[in-house]
Design an enzyme around this catalytic site. Structure first.
Site, PDB file in Angstrom:
ATOM      1  N   SER A  20     -14.348  -9.844  25.933  1.00 17.11           N
ATOM      2  CA  SER A  20     -14.420 -11.059  25.353  1.00 17.11           C
ATOM      3  C   SER A  20     -13.162 -11.785  25.849  1.00 17.11           C
ATOM      4  O   SER A  20     -12.016 -11.150  26.200  1.00 17.11           O
ATOM      5  CB  SER A  20     -14.341 -11.295  23.842  1.00 17.11           C
ATOM      6  N   TYR A  53     -11.372  -7.930  15.408  1.00 19.75           N
ATOM      7  CA  TYR A  53     -12.320  -8.056  16.270  1.00 19.75           C
ATOM      8  C   TYR A  53     -11.935  -7.744  17.488  1.00 19.75           C
ATOM      9  O   TYR A  53     -12.215  -7.032  18.540  1.00 19.75           O
ATOM     10  CB  TYR A  53     -13.011  -9.380  16.158  1.00 19.75           C
ATOM     11  N   LYS A  73     -12.304  -4.865  20.714  1.00 22.41           N
ATOM     12  CA  LYS A  73     -12.476  -5.286  22.369  1.00 22.41           C
ATOM     13  C   LYS A  73     -11.550  -4.558  23.365  1.00 22.41           C
ATOM     14  O   LYS A  73     -11.979  -3.667  24.068  1.00 22.41           O
ATOM     15  CB  LYS A  73     -12.462  -6.622  22.607  1.00 22.41           C
TER      16      LYS A  73
END
Ligand code: NAD
Ligand code: UFG
Length: 350
Positions: A129, A153, A157
């Site tokens: 992302s 979050y 990643k």
């Protein structure tokens, strides 16, 4: 003989659009998804949209952390590659429940990688992302820009990116592409599949869409004092079908480039659009007025984020075809045909 691709999280928003493009491109697809944030109706609709290619799709309700179940899938099919979308993605929830995010996203990915390695399947496309660029000091973000996790979050990643680099360094048979998505919006032009978030949407376009169909009274605009053209945040919105096509380009690269190790590519348009510009484009596409409530900045938000697209254009031979107008047109087509998403009914949890 057509190639077989395992798609984790294939019932979700980006996954379902990618599965359709894969089927139409002649691939055989097996989806694994625990349906935590998605509906099996999406998979059924993808099969219908794919027409005669729909027969090349199968799906199983499996949690990636269930190693035995995953092993069975790999024992019954020789996959040529895996596209790994499955993961939790709500930034705010990840701050509230970090262990839940680390458990799901990291254990799920490690289990998948272990089972892949055990079956000699070592080609992977992973959904990373733009969030890993943090608050960019300079735009556009290039693949060399500094990386920073702003929340749990984003940290999942970054950790998964590092795991991928490590396993490829340890075993050069691995060929891995890390795709950094900017802001996926829109829907398939049929209006038959699209984004169907559970609960109150976190992201701009799903929220606008719910205001337009009367599910919410107004859009709150988070921040009007950014150093941007109209004071609102600027992002790089990318049509989800363009994004899906980026995965096909990444697969081709994995199959054709024997020198690829672990490579990263941005998937964006390279253009920045403000919140107010997005609202205006949506109002034009839908003919609906979106009432606005101007508010302070949302904690953690960057002012301006957009992609450098040069590397993907050159090495993946991929570029976007759709602009903001088409993104809003297709978002509205999906929303107006499915105002309550796949379930078709108001959800009391909203
Ligand atoms: P989504 O929630 O619609 O799809 C993810 C799917 O993974 C869901 O169907 C969910 O049920 C499934 N899943 C989650 N945990 C699982 C597990 N342990 N086992 C099996 N299935 C599991 O999200 P999306 O928007 O389609 O995003 C796909 C991927 O792209 C995610 O990894 C996300 O982090 C990443 N991404 C999304 C965006 C975005 O704005 N949508 C931006 C950048 C990156
Ligand atoms: N915004 C509003 N009101 C809302 C929602 C958003 O004004 O109700 C604004 C935000 O402040 C921001 C812009 O709209 O300026 C876009 O916000 P999104 O939440 O749609 O997207 P973000 O860029 O903040 O983040 C999303 C995901 C991240 C991901 C990133 C890039 O939440 O995880 O896109 O893919 F990393």
């Amino acid at each position: 003989m057509s190639k077989s691709i395992l798609v984790t999280g294939g019932a979700g928003y980006i996954g379902s659009h990618t599965v359709l493009q894969l089927l139409q491109g002649g691939f055989r697809v097996v989806v694994v998804d625990n349906l935590d944030n998605s509906s099996d109706i999406a998979i059924k609709r993808v099969a219908e949209l794919a027409g005669e290619f729909g027969k090349n799709l199968s799906s199983q309700k499996i949690d990636l952390r269930d190693k035995d179940a995953l092993t069975k899938i790999f024992s019954s099919t020789n996959f040529d590659a895996v596209i790994h979308f499955a993961g939790l993605k709500a930034v705010g929830e990840s701050v509230q429940k970090p262990l839940h995010y680390y458990n799901n996203n990291l254990i799920g990915t490690i289990t998948l990688l272990e089972v892949m390695a055990a079956h000699g399947c070592k080609k992977l496309v992973f959904s990373s992302s733009a969030t890993v660029y943090g608050w960019p000091k300079e735009v556009p973000c290039t693949e060399e820009s500094p990386l920073f996790a702003m929340n749990p979050y984003g940290r999942t990643k970054l950790i998964i990116e590092d795991i991928c680099r490590d396993i490829q360094r340890g075993d050069p048979d691995w060929k891995i592409i890390l795709l950094k998505y900017f802001n996926p919006v829109g829907a398939h032009s049929s209006g038959y599949i699209g984004e169907d978030p559970r609960g109150i949407p976190n992201n701009l376009m799903p929220f606008i869409q719910q205001v337009a169909v009367g599910r919410r009274p107004a859009l709150t605009v988070y921040g009007t004092d950014y150093p941007t053209k109209d004071g609102t945040g600027v992002r790089d919105y990318i049509h989800v079908v363009d994004l899906a096509d980026g995965h096909i380009a990444a697969l081709q690269k994995l199959f054709e480039d024997s020198n690829i190790g672990c490579e990263v590519y941005n998937l964006g348009t390279g253009k920045g659009t403000s919140v107010l510009e997005m609202v205006a484009a949506f109002e034009k596409a839908s003919g609906k007025k979106i009432p606005l409530v101007m508010a302070g900045r949302r904690p953690g938000d960057a002012a301006i984020v957009y992609a450098s697209t040069a590397k993907a254009e050159k090495e993946l031979k991929w570029k976007t075809n759709y602009g903001i107008e088409e993104m809003c047109r297709d978002q509205w087509n999906w929303a107006s045909k499915n105002p309550y998403g796949y379930c078709g009914l108001p959800d009391n949890s909203n």
